[in-house]
Scaffold this active site. Sequence first.
Site, PDB file in Angstrom:
ATOM      1  N   PRO A  10      45.510  44.718  29.920  1.00  0.00           N
ATOM      2  CG  PRO A  10      44.606  42.850  28.876  1.00  0.00           C
ATOM      3  CD  PRO A  10      45.623  43.260  29.900  1.00  0.00           C
ATOM      4  CG  ASN A  11      40.779  46.379  26.984  1.00  0.00           C
ATOM      5  OD1 ASN A  11      40.894  46.901  25.884  1.00  0.00           O
ATOM      6  ND2 ASN A  11      40.579  45.071  27.122  1.00  0.00           N
ATOM      7  NE  ARG A  18      34.738  53.702  24.879  1.00  0.00           N
ATOM      8  CZ  ARG A  18      35.113  54.907  24.442  1.00  0.00           C
ATOM      9  NH1 ARG A  18      35.107  55.911  25.289  1.00  0.00           N
ATOM     10  NH2 ARG A  18      35.487  55.108  23.194  1.00  0.00           N
ATOM     11  CE1 TYR A  23      36.491  47.242  35.376  1.00  0.00           C
ATOM     12  CE2 TYR A  23      35.157  47.884  33.478  1.00  0.00           C
ATOM     13  CZ  TYR A  23      35.777  46.906  34.225  1.00  0.00           C
ATOM     14  OH  TYR A  23      35.704  45.598  33.848  1.00  0.00           O
ATOM     15  CG  ASN A  72      43.749  45.542  37.335  1.00  0.00           C
ATOM     16  OD1 ASN A  72      43.372  44.480  36.836  1.00  0.00           O
ATOM     17  ND2 ASN A  72      42.939  46.557  37.535  1.00  0.00           N
ATOM     18  CB  ALA A  75      41.136  40.031  29.876  1.00  0.00           C
ATOM     19  CD  GLU A  96      44.269  38.233  41.336  1.00  0.00           C
ATOM     20  OE1 GLU A  96      44.755  37.264  41.976  1.00  0.00           O
ATOM     21  OE2 GLU A  96      43.247  38.151  40.646  1.00  0.00           O
ATOM     22  CG  HIS A  98      40.841  42.162  39.969  1.00  0.00           C
ATOM     23  ND1 HIS A  98      41.199  41.987  38.645  1.00  0.00           N
ATOM     24  CD2 HIS A  98      41.354  41.107  40.644  1.00  0.00           C
ATOM     25  CE1 HIS A  98      41.880  40.862  38.532  1.00  0.00           C
ATOM     26  NE2 HIS A  98      42.000  40.312  39.725  1.00  0.00           N
ATOM     27  NE  ARG A 105      32.471  42.550  35.919  1.00  0.00           N
ATOM     28  CZ  ARG A 105      33.363  43.046  35.072  1.00  0.00           C
ATOM     29  NH1 ARG A 105      34.569  43.346  35.498  1.00  0.00           N
ATOM     30  NH2 ARG A 105      33.048  43.236  33.819  1.00  0.00           N
TER      31      ARG A 105
HETATM   32  O1  CA2 Z   1      38.141  45.331  37.841  1.00  0.00           O
HETATM   33  C1  CA2 Z   1      39.238  45.252  37.311  1.00  0.00           C
HETATM   34  O2  CA2 Z   1      40.196  45.949  37.638  1.00  0.00           O
HETATM   35  C2  CA2 Z   1      39.462  44.272  36.150  1.00  0.00           C
HETATM   36  O3  CA2 Z   1      40.747  43.663  36.309  1.00  0.00           O
HETATM   37  C3  CA2 Z   1      39.416  45.089  34.880  1.00  0.00           C
HETATM   38  C4  CA2 Z   1      39.509  44.245  33.614  1.00  0.00           C
HETATM   39  C5  CA2 Z   1      38.507  43.100  33.628  1.00  0.00           C
HETATM   40  O4  CA2 Z   1      38.782  42.230  32.537  1.00  0.00           O
HETATM   41  C6  CA2 Z   1      38.600  42.313  34.918  1.00  0.00           C
HETATM   42  O5  CA2 Z   1      37.594  41.342  34.905  1.00  0.00           O
HETATM   43  C7  CA2 Z   1      38.426  43.186  36.135  1.00  0.00           C
HETATM   44  C8  CA2 Z   1      39.479  45.129  32.373  1.00  0.00           C
HETATM   45  C9  CA2 Z   1      38.133  45.664  32.034  1.00  0.00           C
HETATM   46  C10 CA2 Z   1      38.035  46.353  30.703  1.00  0.00           C
HETATM   47  O6  CA2 Z   1      38.778  47.558  30.684  1.00  0.00           O
HETATM   48  C11 CA2 Z   1      38.155  48.755  30.850  1.00  0.00           C
HETATM   49  C12 CA2 Z   1      38.923  49.751  31.386  1.00  0.00           C
HETATM   50  C13 CA2 Z   1      38.383  50.977  31.577  1.00  0.00           C
HETATM   51  C14 CA2 Z   1      37.091  51.233  31.238  1.00  0.00           C
HETATM   52  C15 CA2 Z   1      36.322  50.240  30.696  1.00  0.00           C
HETATM   53  C16 CA2 Z   1      36.870  48.986  30.490  1.00  0.00           C
END
Ligand code: CA2
Length: 145
Positions: A10-11, A18, A23, A72, A75, A96, A98, A105
């Site tokens: 997700p996201n 963002r 990121y 990846n 959440a 896995e 990230h 964090r």
């Molecule tokens: O660092 C990563 O790849 C994460 O898996 C990204 C997830 C976060 O929940 C993990 O803790 C680490 C998603 C972050 C929110 O998504 C966004 C994506 C792009 C820009 C901003 C936020």
Amino acid sequence: MKPIYVLNGPNLNRLGKREPSIYGTTTLAEVEQICRATAGDRPITFHQTNSEEKLIDLVHEAIDEGAGIIINPAAFTFTSLALLDALKMFEGPVIEFHISNIHKREPIYHRSYVSMRADAVMAGLGARGYATAVTAMLAMLAERI
Ligand code: CA2
């Protein structure tokens, strides 16, 4: 040749748009291109979903059709026993991945369920680290033959 599944949770469809300080500015479309370019002849099946159900369905598809999984889970890393159970059914290598270093964090980002199945865990290399993950997966698959 069976594909490597690169699955994103997700996201991550917002990648590059963002929070660039965490990121980066690389988009998910660019990540897909990087993965395909790095994989060479090995096919890549690339997906992003905001749905836990869909992500689990994609792991099930990989169980039947995939050579390896780079995931990846975003959440769902920290919440989904259902995703962990699905990954445990997969017999090939699992990485896995990230983008950020989750261990740098807040404590809620420190306990990964997915790590209980993953053969390797990568964090903090940025979006271009997906290329490193594909290279590592190719080596893991070559070792299995
Ligand atoms: O660092 C990563 O790849 C994460 O898996 C990204 C997830 C976060 O929940 C993990 O803790 C680490 C998603 C972050 C929110 O998504 C966004 C994506 C792009 C820009 C901003 C936020």
